[in-house]
Structure formats: structure tokens, C-alpha cells
Motif scaffolding. Sequence first.
Motif, PDB file in Angstrom:
ATOM      1  N   LEU A 135       0.777  -1.119   0.198  1.00  0.00           N
ATOM      2  CA  LEU A 135      -0.086  -0.295   0.497  1.00  0.00           C
ATOM      3  C   LEU A 135       0.252   1.443  -0.283  1.00  0.00           C
ATOM      4  N   CYS A 136       2.266   1.217   0.386  1.00  0.00           N
ATOM      5  CA  CYS A 136       3.269   1.987   0.317  1.00  0.00           C
ATOM      6  C   CYS A 136       4.438   1.241   1.130  1.00  0.00           C
ATOM      7  N   TYR A 137       5.671   2.516   0.251  1.00  0.00           N
ATOM      8  CA  TYR A 137       6.833   2.238   1.110  1.00  0.00           C
ATOM      9  C   TYR A 137       6.992   3.542   1.639  1.00  0.00           C
ATOM     10  N   LEU A 138       7.563   3.015   2.918  1.00  0.00           N
ATOM     11  CA  LEU A 138       8.104   4.647   3.825  1.00  0.00           C
ATOM     12  C   LEU A 138       9.358   4.351   4.426  1.00  0.00           C
ATOM     13  N   PRO A 139      10.437   5.208   4.226  1.00  0.00           N
ATOM     14  CA  PRO A 139      11.308   4.610   4.576  1.00  0.00           C
ATOM     15  C   PRO A 139      12.014   5.060   6.688  1.00  0.00           C
ATOM     16  N   ILE A 140      12.213   4.803   7.014  1.00  0.00           N
ATOM     17  CA  ILE A 140      12.436   5.003   8.701  1.00  0.00           C
ATOM     18  C   ILE A 140      13.364   6.369   8.577  1.00  0.00           C
ATOM     19  N   LEU A 141      12.484   7.460   9.024  1.00  0.00           N
ATOM     20  CA  LEU A 141      13.571   8.442   9.435  1.00  0.00           C
ATOM     21  C   LEU A 141      14.177   8.920  10.825  1.00  0.00           C
ATOM     22  N   SER A 142      14.142   8.301  11.760  1.00  0.00           N
ATOM     23  CA  SER A 142      14.734   8.405  13.631  1.00  0.00           C
ATOM     24  C   SER A 142      14.076   7.021  14.260  1.00  0.00           C
ATOM     25  N   TYR A 179       0.352  -3.555   4.014  1.00  0.00           N
ATOM     26  CA  TYR A 179      -0.042  -4.529   3.009  1.00  0.00           C
ATOM     27  C   TYR A 179      -1.596  -5.658   3.448  1.00  0.00           C
ATOM     28  N   LEU A 180      -2.457  -5.649   2.635  1.00  0.00           N
ATOM     29  CA  LEU A 180      -3.768  -5.937   3.347  1.00  0.00           C
ATOM     30  C   LEU A 180      -3.399  -7.577   2.759  1.00  0.00           C
ATOM     31  N   ASP A 181      -2.947  -7.681   1.919  1.00  0.00           N
ATOM     32  CA  ASP A 181      -2.671  -9.385   1.198  1.00  0.00           C
ATOM     33  C   ASP A 181      -1.085  -9.685   1.518  1.00  0.00           C
TER      34      ASP A 181
END
Length: 332
Positions: A41-48, A178-180
Motif C-alpha cells: 500500500l506504501c513504501y515508507l523509509p524510516i527517518l528516526s 499490506y492487506l494481502d
Amino acid sequence: MKRRFLIILAIVFVLLCVAYAAVSMLSSQSNIRVEKSEGALCYLPILSTPPEVELVPGIRFKLDTGSDLSTITEEDLARLDSLGFYAEESFYPVIGRDGNGSINIKTKRYTVSLPLLKYEIRTDSLGNRYGVGKWKDANIIHNVEFAPSLTGKSVLGIDFLQKFRVEYLFNDRAIALYLDEPDGYVTCTDIIASKAPLSIPMLGKRYFVDFKVDGHAESFFLDTGIRAARIKMPAGEAINSRGRLADDTIVSAIGEFPAKVSDNAIVSIGERTGLGKVYYYDSKEEPYAFNPFNLFLQDALIDFPNRVLKLRPVYKRSHTIPELVSYVTIED
């Protein structure tokens, strides 16, 4: 006189039971709808550390499984409003722990649509890792519910996160929802939801994983809000450590605590065994806890809907822990 007292006591007990039942029936995130529901659903890098992500540049949320409530600041509501994502305000009393571990009763709720990007991880000319997203790839999660933030931070709590499969990508130091179920994972162990009576009225469940540290079996709270520690155990257990101990200080949302640290504890989770770093200290938080984003030096899948923790059957990782992303931006 005694009879009157017993009658009053019985009435108070009944009222408390009714109030407990009413609070226990409250729900959160029950009407979530995702526009693009297949795959990541998204791909979000960790910033902290603890993990914070920017859903889109300028709108940052802490990911905290220790927070029963998802909360949002007035500033982030205004930023979403400027992008055309308007909040609907309603009266809805809820009780739960916030991002600082404090139990609060809130009566106001915001219902918001959240835009999320799929960032690509790149390296700039100075060697800094950063994320690049495109609006055309944006996803939207509708009807996400928040209480007002009292901590100055917006938080995606366990009431939101437990709706998804949460993937941790080690080499990119990123999170995907993810949903799946994504391919390539095998079950490592079960995730257990607390059935403690005091946790039932909270909007989100509290999740635990059973594993062993230096042969000691315990149920560890799954807490992504832990900052530096990988595994947390009570200070009194340090005497049972098989490795050499060093002094350290743990800083958390509720204070600073002296700690003993073992770098080479033997950690066994399911059928997986390896060396792990354990911090022995006492605080008002759960005595036994772990942060999977700190502990695992490989990809991991926290499958909340099926209540299992999954790892890849074979994983080749770098010899050093990759740096966190420094910033995110939008590319046309």
C-alpha cells in the motif's frame, strides 16, 4: 443501615460493569478503506528512532505499537487540509495510552483520509540516503480515525497498525503496509494478543511474542516505540546474563534509566537462534519488551491479522546496519 450500604454497593458495582461493557464496545478504524488495495500500500523509509515516517513530505507520523490510540496534531490536520484532505470532527469518547505511555480519555475524534507514497531509496552526492516519491503513485487510506495529540507528535498507533501486515525492509530501513500477504516469508512464531481485563477497554490490543533470552523464556511486549533498546528485560535479570555487561543509559518518552547491556545474549525465537543485544533496566513500561525494527537485522513481517511473526527462510544481509534515510522529497 448495613442493608442500605449493601444495596448502594450493588448499584455501584452494576453501574461499573455497565460502564466497563460500554467502553469495551467502542471501536476504532472499523471503516478503513484503501483505494489501491493490492500489493504494498506504501513504501515508507524510516527517518528516526523510534520509527517515524513521512506519509508525504511534511506529514510525519510515529509508528508506535505501544500507543493504543492513533493521534494527530493540529499542524498535521492543517497540512492535510491544504492538500485537500479535510478532517471530519465528531464526539466519540475513547480511552487508551498515547505515544508517551500516558492513559488518557479523549472525547474528540477526527476522521481523515491519509495519502501515502511509495518512496524509492536513493543516495545523493554527499552520500546521504533519501526517499523519492511520485504523486501519481500515491495511495489513499480513507476513514482513518484519530484522537487529538497531546504530545506534539502525530502517531499511528496499534489501533491502526493491527489492521495491516507490516513489513520491515532491513536494507532500505523502510516500512511497507499490506492487506494481502507478501511472498517470500515463512512463519517464525505466533503473536499473542493480551486478554488482561484492563486492556480490553483500550481501542488497540497489546501484542506479545514468546521467546528465550539466555535460556530464560518470557512473553515480550511488541513495542516499536522503544528507542535504542532491542530487547528490554528487568534490571534484576542482569545477574542471569551469560555475557559481559556494560553500563548504559536508556532514554525513553517517560525519562532516563540506568541500564546494563549484554551484546551477546543467546536469543531463540521459534526455531531461529542467534546472538542479540539485551538491555536490563527498570521503568514504568512493560518489564519485558522488544522492538522488532531494532532487533531484526533482516527483513521481517508482522502479520497482525493472522497474529504471526514471519521471516525470510534465507537472508543475506550487509555486514553493517544501513543508515536511516535523511529526508524525503517529491519528483514529478
